[in-house]
Structure formats: C-alpha cells, structure tokens
Design a protein around this motif. Structure first.
Motif, PDB file in Angstrom:
ATOM      1  N   LEU A 163       0.833  -1.208   0.000  1.00 26.99           N
ATOM      2  CA  LEU A 163       0.000   0.000   0.000  1.00 26.99           C
ATOM      3  C   LEU A 163       0.865   1.255   0.000  1.00 26.99           C
ATOM      4  N   ALA A 164       1.921   1.283   0.838  1.00 27.50           N
ATOM      5  CA  ALA A 164       2.758   2.481   0.907  1.00 27.50           C
ATOM      6  C   ALA A 164       3.464   2.736  -0.415  1.00 27.50           C
ATOM      7  N   GLN A 165       3.937   1.671  -1.009  1.00 28.77           N
ATOM      8  CA  GLN A 165       4.640   1.837  -2.274  1.00 28.77           C
ATOM      9  C   GLN A 165       3.682   2.278  -3.363  1.00 28.77           C
ATOM     10  N   ASP A 166       2.446   1.678  -3.340  1.00 30.78           N
ATOM     11  CA  ASP A 166       1.472   2.044  -4.371  1.00 30.78           C
ATOM     12  C   ASP A 166       0.979   3.480  -4.188  1.00 30.78           C
ATOM     13  N   LEU A 167       1.104   3.986  -2.967  1.00 28.99           N
ATOM     14  CA  LEU A 167       0.701   5.377  -2.725  1.00 28.99           C
ATOM     15  C   LEU A 167       1.863   6.330  -2.979  1.00 28.99           C
ATOM     16  N   GLY A 168       3.059   5.791  -3.370  1.00 30.34           N
ATOM     17  CA  GLY A 168       4.191   6.633  -3.708  1.00 30.34           C
ATOM     18  C   GLY A 168       4.960   7.116  -2.504  1.00 30.34           C
TER      19      GLY A 168
ATOM     20  N   GLU B 143       8.055   6.834   0.319  1.00 29.08           N
ATOM     21  CA  GLU B 143       9.400   6.325   0.468  1.00 29.08           C
ATOM     22  C   GLU B 143       9.447   5.355   1.632  1.00 29.08           C
ATOM     23  N   ALA B 144      10.553   4.596   1.708  1.00 27.45           N
ATOM     24  CA  ALA B 144      10.738   3.661   2.815  1.00 27.45           C
ATOM     25  C   ALA B 144      10.790   4.441   4.125  1.00 27.45           C
ATOM     26  N   GLY B 145      10.060   3.989   5.071  1.00 29.03           N
ATOM     27  CA  GLY B 145      10.018   4.635   6.383  1.00 29.03           C
ATOM     28  C   GLY B 145       9.041   5.790   6.456  1.00 29.03           C
ATOM     29  N   GLU B 146       8.588   6.279   5.313  1.00 30.07           N
ATOM     30  CA  GLU B 146       7.661   7.399   5.320  1.00 30.07           C
ATOM     31  C   GLU B 146       6.279   6.978   5.810  1.00 30.07           C
ATOM     32  N   ALA B 147       5.907   5.723   5.565  1.00 27.88           N
ATOM     33  CA  ALA B 147       4.578   5.243   6.004  1.00 27.88           C
ATOM     34  C   ALA B 147       4.472   5.262   7.526  1.00 27.88           C
ATOM     35  N   GLU B 148       5.583   4.871   8.191  1.00 22.20           N
ATOM     36  CA  GLU B 148       5.557   4.864   9.645  1.00 22.20           C
ATOM     37  C   GLU B 148       5.646   6.285  10.181  1.00 22.20           C
ATOM     38  N   ALA B 149       6.447   7.139   9.511  1.00 20.66           N
ATOM     39  CA  ALA B 149       6.612   8.505   9.991  1.00 20.66           C
ATOM     40  C   ALA B 149       5.317   9.300   9.838  1.00 20.66           C
TER      41      ALA B 149
ATOM     42  N   GLY C 238       2.809  -1.160  10.085  1.00 22.18           N
ATOM     43  CA  GLY C 238       3.405   0.134  10.358  1.00 22.18           C
ATOM     44  C   GLY C 238       4.808   0.271   9.810  1.00 22.18           C
ATOM     45  N   ALA C 239       5.537  -0.825   9.785  1.00 22.43           N
ATOM     46  CA  ALA C 239       6.946  -0.753   9.341  1.00 22.43           C
ATOM     47  C   ALA C 239       7.066  -0.724   7.833  1.00 22.43           C
ATOM     48  N   SER C 240       6.369  -1.678   7.148  1.00 23.79           N
ATOM     49  CA  SER C 240       6.546  -1.802   5.703  1.00 23.79           C
ATOM     50  C   SER C 240       5.502  -1.040   4.919  1.00 23.79           C
ATOM     51  N   GLY C 241       4.369  -0.710   5.570  1.00 21.76           N
ATOM     52  CA  GLY C 241       3.307  -0.032   4.850  1.00 21.76           C
ATOM     53  C   GLY C 241       2.523  -0.955   3.949  1.00 21.76           C
ATOM     54  N   ALA C 242       2.650  -2.311   4.156  1.00 15.19           N
ATOM     55  CA  ALA C 242       1.929  -3.276   3.329  1.00 15.19           C
ATOM     56  C   ALA C 242       0.551  -3.519   3.930  1.00 15.19           C
ATOM     57  N   LEU C 243      -0.421  -3.866   3.073  1.00 14.08           N
ATOM     58  CA  LEU C 243      -1.780  -4.218   3.488  1.00 14.08           C
ATOM     59  C   LEU C 243      -1.816  -5.716   3.706  1.00 14.08           C
ATOM     60  N   LEU C 244      -2.106  -6.146   4.964  1.00 10.66           N
ATOM     61  CA  LEU C 244      -2.041  -7.555   5.346  1.00 10.66           C
ATOM     62  C   LEU C 244      -3.421  -8.050   5.754  1.00 10.66           C
TER      63      LEU C 244
ATOM     64  N   LEU D 133     -12.233   0.578   1.710  1.00 10.19           N
ATOM     65  CA  LEU D 133     -11.455   0.956   2.879  1.00 10.19           C
ATOM     66  C   LEU D 133     -10.990   2.386   2.711  1.00 10.19           C
ATOM     67  N   GLU D 134     -10.816   3.053   3.840  1.00  9.60           N
ATOM     68  CA  GLU D 134     -10.278   4.414   3.851  1.00  9.60           C
ATOM     69  C   GLU D 134      -8.939   4.391   4.552  1.00  9.60           C
ATOM     70  N   VAL D 135      -7.935   4.982   3.896  1.00 10.11           N
ATOM     71  CA  VAL D 135      -6.570   5.017   4.422  1.00 10.11           C
ATOM     72  C   VAL D 135      -6.268   6.469   4.763  1.00 10.11           C
ATOM     73  N   LEU D 136      -5.738   6.675   5.968  1.00 10.59           N
ATOM     74  CA  LEU D 136      -5.453   8.013   6.461  1.00 10.59           C
ATOM     75  C   LEU D 136      -3.950   8.191   6.537  1.00 10.59           C
ATOM     76  N   LEU D 137      -3.483   9.322   5.985  1.00 11.62           N
ATOM     77  CA  LEU D 137      -2.060   9.662   5.997  1.00 11.62           C
ATOM     78  C   LEU D 137      -1.938  11.060   6.595  1.00 11.62           C
ATOM     79  N   GLU D 138      -1.096  11.190   7.620  1.00 16.13           N
ATOM     80  CA  GLU D 138      -0.948  12.459   8.318  1.00 16.13           C
ATOM     81  C   GLU D 138       0.293  13.211   7.829  1.00 16.13           C
ATOM     82  N   ARG D 139       0.305  14.492   8.165  1.00 14.75           N
ATOM     83  CA  ARG D 139       1.463  15.397   7.935  1.00 14.75           C
ATOM     84  C   ARG D 139       1.963  15.387   6.494  1.00 14.75           C
TER      85      ARG D 139
END
Length: 843
Positions: free
Chosen positions: A51-56, A58-64, A82-88, A109-115
């Motif tokens: 999911l994190a990669q498909d949303l563009g 970077e590594a670690g940005e999903a957790e941050a 939280g670590a990899s940003g993958a949908l499990l 599903l609704e995905v929320l991304l902050e900051r």
C-alpha cells in the motif's frame, strides 16, 4: 543502466523518481483509489498489496506519517503494517459472510495519511473459492406414494443450496440405484434447477413397503463438493376402512369461568388401514348454537377440543357439536360422533338495580308510607347466585317494600323536615346469594319541597331604639329582620306596623294617645323603620309599637316584635323667664331672684345666669346657678340711686340658647329702707348689709366642715369610679348593644353620661313652672343578622340613631352630694338645685 546490466546508485535514484511520478500520474488518473484482490479464507499475515509503495511513499515514510486504516463500523479483516506499509490479512475472510450471494464482493477501505493529512480510498475484492458444499433443507425426506400410482408419476423434491457463487454453485443431482425410481431436473423460471422423483415401475406394498434412496447434489467447483439427502418412500396401502370412534356421544361439563385454551376433552378415532389410509384428521361439522364456533375448536390432528373464547352461562348453557374423523385415503373415508358440553353457572353477574319511577321532590308534610320511587332488581345468574336481597342506606327516613318478585317500592318511613334536611342522598343496595356474594348500588337524589310550616321569627321579642328629636321626615330609625327558614314564597317576609292593644304613645301631659302609624312606618320588604314626621321630645318621649312579619305562604304565617322607641332630647328650646319672686334667703344682701325654665331636659335644661351689664365692677352680682341678684360689696352714696342690670340666662346645650332679663334697682336711704322692709320682702343694698355679710360668713365657715366631709366622700367615689372605668375600657365594646339584658336608664351631658338600673322617672319642678318628666333612655339591644344572610336579611347598625353608655364625668356627683348635705352656697357661690342640674335625668 550500466553496460554490464547493473544499475548504479544514480540510475536507481532516477528510476525511483520516475516511478513516483508515474505512480502519482496513475493515482491522479484513477481518482485517488487503489484496488486489490485477495481470495477468501486467506491466512492471517497474507500480503494483499504494498500500500505504501502504491501510494508513492518512500521507505520509512509510512511509519513517519502514520499510515493507517480508518474503521467504518464493521471490524476490518485487513490491516496496514506500520513498518513496511503493506496491506495484510489480519483475520479470516469469508466471502459468504461478507457479501452473501452478491458478486463481486468488494470492500471499501479508507486510508489516512498524516502530515499533511490525506485520505485515500482502497477497494479490496474478495474472490470466491469452493469452500461450501451443497446443503439440502433436511437430511431426510419422507414420501408417501400410493401403491396404485402409475409409472411416470412425478414427485417434486426440494433441491440443495450452495453458498458459493458462479461455477462453484452450479449443482447436479444423482439418485442411488433403484428399479422403481429415477431423478429428473426441471429448469425453473429463475434459472435454477429443481429435481423431481420419477416413478419408473409400479409399486407393490406387500413386496416392498418402504424404499430408501439417497439423493446426491454435486457443485461445479474444482475440486467439487457434494451433499446428500435420504429419501424414505413409503408405499401407501389402498384405503378400504373408515375411521371409528370409541363412543357415539361424549358428555362433558365446564364452569362458565373456564379460561381460554382450557381442554374440554379429547376424541379418538382409529383406522385399521395402514399408512395414509389410517391417518385421521378431525373437524367440527356442525355447531348448535352456531355461536359455538367462536368459543370452541378442535385440533385436526390430535382430536383435542379446547376453548378459544369465554363461556357465558347466561347466553348459552349447552353446546352440541358434531365431530367428523376423516382419513387421508383416496377416496377418503370418515366417521362421526356427538359432543354435548354443559356449561355450569358461576356467580359472575352482580345484581342490577333500575329506577322505573321517581316522584320527586317530596313535600315535607308527606305522610308516612308515601311511595317515593319504584325500583326493579334482577340478577342474570341462576339458583342461589341469582337470589337477591335489597335494602336502603341510610335506613332512615326511607325504607324498601317488596311488591312482587324483583320489584320494590321506596317508601317514606319517618316525617320530613325540609328546614333540617333539604335533600337526601339515598342508596339502594342489592346483594346476591353467591359465594363470594356480589352487590350493586344505585344512588337516588330525593329533594324535599318546602311547605309553609314556619312562621317568621324575630331575633328578639323587644327592640330598643334611640332617636334624637327633630329628625328629618323619612329618616331611618332602625332595621328589623325576621328569619323564616322556609324557601321561596314561604320564606319571603313582609313587614308592617301592627296597630294592637299594646301599640301606643307616651306623650306629654295632656297630649293623649295617638296611633304609632302616625309617627313611624316600616318598609314591607327590608324591615326598615323610618320616621313619618320629625319627633319632638317635649311632646313624645317613648313610643311603643309592634312590627308584624308575615310570609307569603298559603296560608300565611306571622310573627311579632315589640319596638320601644325612645326620643333623645336636643337643645331646641331657649330658657323662658318666669315672673319674679321674693328671695327665700334671709340675707339682706339678696336684692332679687331671676327665675327661668327650659322646656328641654337634662343638660339642655341646666341653666346658668350671667350679669352682662354693667360689665365693670359694679355693686351687684348674680348667682351662677341660683339666679339670685345680690350686692357684691357695701353700697355707698357714690354708687348712685338707680341701677339697671342686664342678666343673660343660658342653658348648657350645644349650641347654647339664652334669654335676657332687665332688672332695675333703686337705692333708698336707711329710714326709707326700714319703711320698705316693713311693707315688703324686697331687699336693697345699705350699709347695714355689712353686718349681715359677717353673719353669712360665719354660717359659711360652719358648713366648711360638711364640705370637707363631702369632698372626702366624693374622692372615694372618684377612685372607685376610676377602677370601674378602667375595667370597662378593657372590656369589648360595640356601637350597638346586643342581647336581651336588663333595661338601662341613660343620661347624657356635655361632660359625660351615667346610667341607673331603675326603670322609672320623676317629675322635676323649677320654681313655679309646670312639672316635666326627664327622658328614660334604654340601651338598644339589636341582634346582629345571621352570617351569610341574604341582602334582604341584613340589619345595618344605625350608628347615627343609637348611643352607647359611658361614665366619664364626676362633677354631677359632687354637686348632688353637696346639695344632699343641705349646702346651697359656699363662699358666695350658689350651688344649683336638683331641678337646675338638668343633666341629672330620671331623678
């Protein structure tokens, strides 16, 4: 890209940037939505998508930036790492539970991304797998087929169902081997296939009574799954026996208070056939009366007869039912019986009371035994439950008399008195003989009509009224009120002056007697007593008459009251001078005596004498109350030979009235005085008066002893009067004295008033004038009107006409005591005689 096929760091960064740009462009084109697909029943931890990669990201940005799913009510079966940003997959995914038979099964599903805060929409499609086997509605189905059924007969079967969709839900059916049956599929309108059992060979119950087959349903999945249902086919015998009851008539009893669903009885019929030919159903073919359909029913399978409604003995006491038992054969056969249900009475009906006739109001003079009302009493129950006893409450003054069954008369048992009780609330009570007993009540309102049996009654037999003389014609003297407890015309009272033997006038001497109606009149409606003409105390002191109160009943009744009207004196007469008389004094200093009389009474007739002329210090003076003209000093030649005296006589009224007298005095020489003394009793001033003056002073000194004694006695009386006066001040007082009480003589003056208990009068004589009687005044005793009386019964306080008694002056007592001691003059002051003290009324 390197020649050797390897990529350097710079090229990898460029590729990453290019991939982000491509993903962002794809994201913009897709409207900000990512789609994934996962098969149902995937194990927990299965990666659905990066999911994190498909949303563009970077590594670690999903957790941050705290990439997470937003819950939307139902618990999600997926989560974001939280670590990899993958949908499990976080828990079991069951497509049939999530979407049922709907296809495709997509979860939003609704995905929320902050900051900064951004919301993304992810669509997760759950694909079907063949994880559900076909299921029949029942594991076993029983079929009954007549042994006479023809080959080719079809019997529909209930097909199986598969929770999967698509090819996984496409079913086919097979039947276990049988020479008598096969299965065939029929396509329904909705596209589904329904199996039918087909008879391929005639049955023989005696050979094979029961056939047991297995129907198998197979779905189209890979691998396929199956479900089975056992078919139990019973061969039905031919119907050649009818059902039979064990009794032709059944009898049963039930109380009428039996509740709904109560079991009345159970009928039973048997059939010697087998199979469906021996299966019996029951029905009621006839109800007598037809209303039984609403209260009785029979179970068609068990033959149980139960209540479906309430029984009422008073409506139906016996039900007659015809029962039919029919088997399931073809053709079916039946048997019959009768059921008699007897309803038993229960005391469930209270007595009922009706008023068939009511004769009201009842006159208060109605005789004992008068019928007031006719009543009818009944009870729908029977036997003891329907036997009713009645009585009336309260027991007096009415009672019940039975005329015939169920009929009663309400009769008068005691005499009535409307003035005591004007209306009765009577209650007729009835009670049956059941256990427990039931009762009823019927209220009756019995008003009592009035009869003229009460005469008007005054509050007191004698009324005392005080009225001042010279009142205006038409002035109100008093108001009388007579109470008549009757109502309407019987209680409407009219008043009149009754000229009877007791009515008369106490007048001045020689005036005779005159009718009371010439002085006063009474208003017929209000009882107001008013004067027809002004009253003159000198003519009339006491007027006694009777007032009659008559009601408007038939015949009319009347009552009387005596009114004693006492006229109070007003100062309306001036003093009248009398012919002069010789002085009774032995003193040579008394020149003359002025005599006057006042036609008024009491204080208004108390006279005093004043010397007006000459006003300077002359040789003469006049006694204040005696009227004796005497020398004030020794006379000499300088006083002159002739003197003219102007004497004014005043009374003590308000306002005071007066008269004047002129006295001429001539002075004589001593020898002339001696000659005059020998020929007349007149006195003149001379020098020899000095000797007489000394003698008078000696006599005055002798009387001073008596004056001291009198003063001591008066002081004692004064102290006693103060105590009595203080007590009277603390006692409650009213403007109008009420109550029958003893008659009181009242005397009033400008210095106070006092009273005597004697009820008499004495004549007063002043010099040679005519005798007169002072007024006897009695305290008024009007009673107050009863509370709540009608306007016609009101009795205002005639405050302008009535006077109360007070005791606040003691000067008259002092004068009376001094005169009673025989002291007429002290130090040259002449005390008034009893007839001069006009305010001493009644003495």
């Amino acid at each position: 890209v390197s020649a050797g096929g390897r990529r350097g760091p710079g090229s990898r960064r460029c590729c990453a940037v290019l991939r982000v740009l491509v993903l962002q462009a794809a994201w913009a084109l897709a409207g900000g939505q990512v789609r994934y697909s996962v098969p149902e029943e995937a194990k927990a931890g299965t990666v659905v998508g990066r999911l994190a990669q498909d949303l563009g990201l970077e590594a670690g940005e999903a957790e941050a930036r705290r990439l997470r799913l937003v819950a939307q009510g139902r618990r999600a079966s997926v989560e974001v790492s939280g670590a990899s940003g993958a949908l499990l997959v976080s828990s079991r995914l069951d497509r049939e539970e999530l979407c049922g038979k709907s296809a495709p099964c997509a979860l939003r599903l609704e995905v929320l991304l902050e900051r900064p805060l951004r919301v993304f929409h992810v669509q997760l499609e759950v694909t079907d797998i063949n994880d559900n086997a076909p299921i029949f509605p029942a594991a076993r189905k029983n079929l009954s087929i007549a042994e006479l059924s023809l080959p080719g007969s079809r019997f529909p079967l209930e097909g199986a169902s598969d929770a999967d969709i698509g090819a996984n839900a496409q079913l086919s059916y097979t039947l276990s081997p049988s020479e008598h049956f096969s299965v065939d599929l029929q396509k329904l309108n909705d596209g589904n296939m329904e199996p039918e059992l087909v008879l391929t060979k005639s049955l023989d119950r005696e050979t094979i009574p029961v056939h047991r087959l297995v129907l198998t349903a197979t779905d189209g999945g890979r691998p396929s799954l199956t479900g089975t249902m056992e078919l139990v086919i019973s061969v039905v015998d031919a119907n050649d026996n009818a059902p039979q009851f064990n009794q032709s008539v059944y009898k049963v009893q039930l109380p009428e208070n039996a509740t709904k669903d109560t079991l009345v009885m159970r009928v039973n019929a048997t059939d010697s056939d087998e199979g469906i030919n021996s299966e019996v159903t029951y029905a009621v073919t006839n109800f007598i009366p037809p209303s039984g359909r609403d209260v009785i029913s029979i179970n068609p399978k068990t033959g149980e007869i139960r209540l479906t409604g309430a029984l009422d003995f008073e409506e139906v006491n016996v039900f007659n039912l015809r029962i039919e038992a029919r088997d399931q054969g073809t053709p079916s056969l039946s048997g019959h019986c009768r059921v008699l249900l007897e309803v038993l009475d229960v005391n469930d009906n209270a007595p009922e009371v009706w008023v068939t006739s009511l004769s009201v109001p009842v006159p208060e003079d109605a005789s004992v035994g008068t019928v007031v009302a006719l009543l009818s009493v009944s009870d729908r129950d029977s036997g003891a439950n329907g036997r009713v006893r009645c009585w009336v409450w309260p027991a007096a003054p009415f009672g019940l008399e039975a005329t015939f069954a169920g009929s009663y008369s309400l009769v008068l048992r005691e005499a009535l008195d409307r003035e005591r009780v004007s209306e009765y609330e009577v209650e007729v009570r009835a009670e049956d003989g059941g256990a427990p007993a039931l009762g009823a009540r019927r209220g009756l309102r019995v008003p009592v009509s009035d009869v003229n049996d009460n005469a008007p009654l005054f509050a007191q037999a004698v009324y005392t009224v005080l009225a001042r003389e010279n009142n205006a014609a038409g002035a109100e003297l008093a108001r009388l009120w007579a109470r008549d407890p009757d109502e309407a015309g019987n209680g409407r009272v009219s008043y009149s002056v009754w000229e009877g033997a007791a009515g008369g006038v106490g007048a001045a001497a020689g005036s005779g007697w005159r009718a009371a109606s010439s002085y006063v009149s009474v208003d017929a409606e209000s009882g107001r007593v008013w004067a027809l003409q002004p009253l003159d105390y000198e003519e009339l002191q006491v007027l006694q008459f009777e007032v009659r109160a008559v009601d408007a009943g038939e015949p009319p009744l009347c009552g009387n009251a005596t009114v004693q009207l006492f006229v109070l004196d007003e100062n309306d007469n001036a003093p009248a001078l009398l012919p002069p008389a010789a002085s009774s004094s032995s003193s040579s200093f008394v020149v003359a005596k002025i005599r006057a009389v006042d036609a008024d009474s009491g204080y208004n007739a108390w006279l005093r004498y004043e010397l007006w002329e000459p006003r300077a210090k002359g040789p003469f003076r006049v006694g204040l109350y005696s009227g004796e003209v005497s020398t004030a000093r020794p006379l000499d030649e300088a006083d002159g030979a002739r003197h003219t005296l102007l004497i004014v006589v005043r009374d003590h009224g308000e306002p005071a009235r007066s008269a004047t007298a002129t006295l001429s005095v001539s002075l004589l020489e001593a020898n002339e005085a001696a000659l005059a003394a020998g020929s007349s009793s007149a006195s003149s001033g001379s020098r020899s008066a000095l000797g007489v003056d000394v003698g008078g002073a000696a006599a005055s000194a002798a009387t001073n002893v008596w004056l001291v004694v009198a003063i001591c006695a008066v002081s004692s009386l004064f102290l006693l009067a103060l105590v009595l006066y203080g007590a009277s001040r603390w006692a409650p007082r009213a403007a109008v004295l009420s109550g029958p009480g003893p008659t009181t003589l009242v005397c009033a003056s400008e210095v106070g008033s006092w009273s005597y208990s004697q009820r008499h009068s004495r004549s007063l004589c002043v010099a040679d004038g005519a005798a007169k009687s002072d007024l006897m005044v009695f305290s008024p005793n009007f009673p107050p009107p009863p509370p709540g009386a009608a306007p016609k019964d009101t009795q205002p306080e005639p405050s302008a006409l009535l006077h109360t008694v007070s005791a606040s002056s003691f000067v008259p007592f002092l004068l009376i005591l001094i005169r009673s001691l025989g002291i007429s003059c002290l130090n040259g002051v002449q005390f008034p005689r009893f007839n001069d003290v006009g305010y001493l009324a009644g003495v």
